[in-house]
Design an enzyme around this catalytic site. Structure first.
Site: not given
Length: 381
Positions: A122, A158, A160
């Site tokens: 991220h 993942d 996300h």
């Protein structure tokens, strides 16, 4: 590496790394003759600047030295990513481990390398977020490019969306980022839709499969095999870098997917197979998310390491009794087997598309958006 610690109540507790090391050691993975253990180094500012802005690195250093301060405008000191003393060095060490992996592959010292403490996908060039400070996976990719590699495929499984990595390579035609994740309609960070296909100079190199909440093993594996092998084959990478966040597990508190450890292992096996077919086995794997600390994370990443080491463990194998006793004593509950006893069969895309199936519609949206750019037929190829 356990110094990467946001606090006792934070979901990304370093115990997940300690338990993974303990399990892998007791499974004998570190004793395989072909396996060596490297010591992670703290990445220098110049190395961090491979993918991060100098001003951002300076800000991380400042809050690291003064943890009472925050820089919420760039994601430092938020509820997700709180500040802690020593944050810079701890984060730079995770990054250094992935750089060491890239160096080992570039030099030929290793064909495959795993940094299960990494996968901080991220983090963007000038922004922290989602528990991630420095994007070690992106740094490994850039190190490969700087070392002469011409094409890299990055595969992110993942739960996300791998938004930071995608943003860093948005306009880089030598890197294809493929993210298979829960839809941003229901999960952080709210991005990663099929129409995100890359910048003007890199159209078709950002690939997103945004799966509906509740997606289970069979549909998840169907989506993977309907998109990833075809695009990876068309792109012809020299190295594959993958992110294996295991927070898509059915018991994970931070996603709404319904995956098993068995399916996560199957994805690792499939990626390993792709590396053999496409790039002489050259593969760098990282960890990522995963917040069922005691049960899921250690098993998933130990199975990943076993695959990378060429000694894949059966999910039906019993967990070592000493490890199970240790986890029982600390957490009151421990798994008996390496897998969940799940069936990992999936329906091949080639048998037909069901427009009434939400996952099939997601797959088709991705294929329609990206496949024609690579001269692949979105319907039949």
């Amino acid at each position: 590496m356990l110094a990467y610690n946001f606090g006792e109540q934070h979901p990304m507790h370093p115990a997940r790394l300690e338990l993974t090391v303990r399990l892998a050691r007791e499974l004998g993975i570190f004793d395989v003759p072909e396996v060596s253990l490297g010591v992670p180094f703290v990445a220098s500012d110049a190395e961090l600047e491979l993918v991060h802005d100098a001003a951002y690195i300076a800000a991380v250093k400042a809050v690291s030295a003064d943890p009472e301060s925050t820089r919420e405008d760039i994601g430092l000191g938020t509820q997700d990513t709180p500040v802690f003393a020593g944050m810079h060095e701890a984060s730079a060490r995770l990054a250094g481990a992935s750089l060491a992996a890239a160096d080992a592959v570039l030099s030929g010292e290793s064909v495959r390398a795993v940094n299960f403490g990494g996968g901080m996908h991220h983090a963007a060039r000038g922004m922290a977020g989602g528990f991630c400070i420095y994007n070690d996976a992106a740094m490994a990719v850039q190190r490969l490019l700087d070392g002469g590699i011409q094409r890299v495929v990055y595969i992110d499984v993942d739960a996300h969306h791998g938004d930071g990595t995608q943003s860093i390579f948005w306009d880089e035609p030598r890197v294809m980022t493929i993210s298979l994740h829960e839809s941003g309609l229901t999960l952080f960070p709210g991005t990663g839709f099929a129409n995100e296909v890359g910048g003007p100079d890199a159209q078709g190199t950002a690939v997103n499969v945004a799966l509906p909440a509740g997606t289970g093993d069979a549909a998840w594996l169907r989506a993977f095999h309907a998109v990833v092998p075809q695009l990876a084959g068309a792109f012809a990478p020299e190295v594959i870098v993958s992110q294996h966040g295991c927070d898509g597990h059915a018991t994970d508190p931070l996603s709404n997917l319904q995956l098993s450890v068995d399916a996560q292992r199957q994805a690792a096996l499939s990626i390993a197979d792709l590396t053999t077919k496409l790039c002489d086995g050259r593969w760098i794997a990282t960890g990522g998310g995963g917040y069922n600390v005691a049960s899921v994370v250690p098993r998933s990443w130990s199975l990943l390491m076993a695959v990378a080491a060429g000694v894949p463990l059966s999910p039906s194998s019993a967990v070592p009794p000493q490890w199970r006793e240790y986890v029982l004593e600390r957490y009151g509950k421990a798994p008996e087997f390496m897998g969940d006893g799940a069936d990992t069969w999936w329906r091949s895309w080639e048998v037909g598309y069901d427009p009434n199936d939400a996952v099939d519609r997601t797959i088709m949206a991705t294929r329609k958006a990206v496949f024609p750019i690579h001269a692949l037929d979105p319907w039949f190829d």
